[in-house]
Design a protein around this motif. Structure first.
Motif, PDB file in Angstrom:
ATOM      1  N   GLY A 100       1.587   6.203  -7.082  1.00  0.00           N
ATOM      2  CA  GLY A 100       0.354   6.694  -7.681  1.00  0.00           C
ATOM      3  C   GLY A 100      -0.406   5.628  -8.448  1.00  0.00           C
ATOM      4  O   GLY A 100      -1.072   5.914  -9.440  1.00  0.00           O
ATOM      5  N   ARG A 116       0.957   4.005  -2.987  1.00  0.00           N
ATOM      6  CA  ARG A 116       0.672   5.427  -2.757  1.00  0.00           C
ATOM      7  C   ARG A 116       1.792   6.301  -3.307  1.00  0.00           C
ATOM      8  O   ARG A 116       1.542   7.304  -3.974  1.00  0.00           O
ATOM      9  CB  ARG A 116       0.463   5.686  -1.264  1.00  0.00           C
ATOM     10  N   LYS A 117       3.039   5.895  -3.060  1.00  0.00           N
ATOM     11  CA  LYS A 117       4.174   6.671  -3.570  1.00  0.00           C
ATOM     12  C   LYS A 117       4.224   6.683  -5.096  1.00  0.00           C
ATOM     13  O   LYS A 117       4.615   7.679  -5.706  1.00  0.00           O
ATOM     14  CB  LYS A 117       5.497   6.094  -3.026  1.00  0.00           C
ATOM     15  N   ALA A 144       0.823  -1.208   0.000  1.00  0.00           N
ATOM     16  CA  ALA A 144       0.000   0.000   0.000  1.00  0.00           C
ATOM     17  C   ALA A 144       0.861   1.263   0.000  1.00  0.00           C
ATOM     18  O   ALA A 144       0.547   2.238  -0.696  1.00  0.00           O
ATOM     19  CB  ALA A 144      -0.936  -0.001   1.198  1.00  0.00           C
ATOM     20  N   GLU A 145       1.960   1.243   0.771  1.00  0.00           N
ATOM     21  CA  GLU A 145       2.844   2.413   0.808  1.00  0.00           C
ATOM     22  C   GLU A 145       3.506   2.648  -0.541  1.00  0.00           C
ATOM     23  O   GLU A 145       3.573   3.784  -1.019  1.00  0.00           O
ATOM     24  CB  GLU A 145       3.918   2.234   1.890  1.00  0.00           C
ATOM     25  N   SER A 198      -2.545   1.533  -7.827  1.00  0.00           N
ATOM     26  CA  SER A 198      -3.277   0.786  -6.805  1.00  0.00           C
ATOM     27  C   SER A 198      -2.395  -0.315  -6.206  1.00  0.00           C
ATOM     28  O   SER A 198      -1.434  -0.773  -6.828  1.00  0.00           O
ATOM     29  CB  SER A 198      -4.536   0.164  -7.401  1.00  0.00           C
TER      30      SER A 198
END
Length: 64
Positions: free
Chosen positions: A26, A23-24, A19-20, A28
């Motif tokens: 951009g 997020r970094k 997940a990290e 899923s």
């Protein structure tokens, strides 16, 4: 057809969760999971993951 890559090993070495990293980068978390399993992804996705892991495009062979 799968493609070998080092995304999972690099992510785990940097103590990042899927997940990290997602997020970094951009993208899923599902995309990160697919890439780590060796499924094909778009070049734009590869570029985002390379940058999110702190590599440059010249170092792309270390990741993919």
């Amino acid at each position: 057809m799968s493609q070998n890559n080092s995304v999972k090993a690099i992510r785990e070495a940097r103590l990042l969760s899927k997940a990290e990293l997602a997020r970094k980068a951009g993208v899923s978390a599902l995309t990160i999971d697919r890439v780590e399993r060796g499924e094909k992804c778009r070049l734009e996705t590869m570029r985002k993951i390379i940058f999110a892991l702190g590599y440059t495009l010249e170092e792309k062979d270390k990741v993919f």
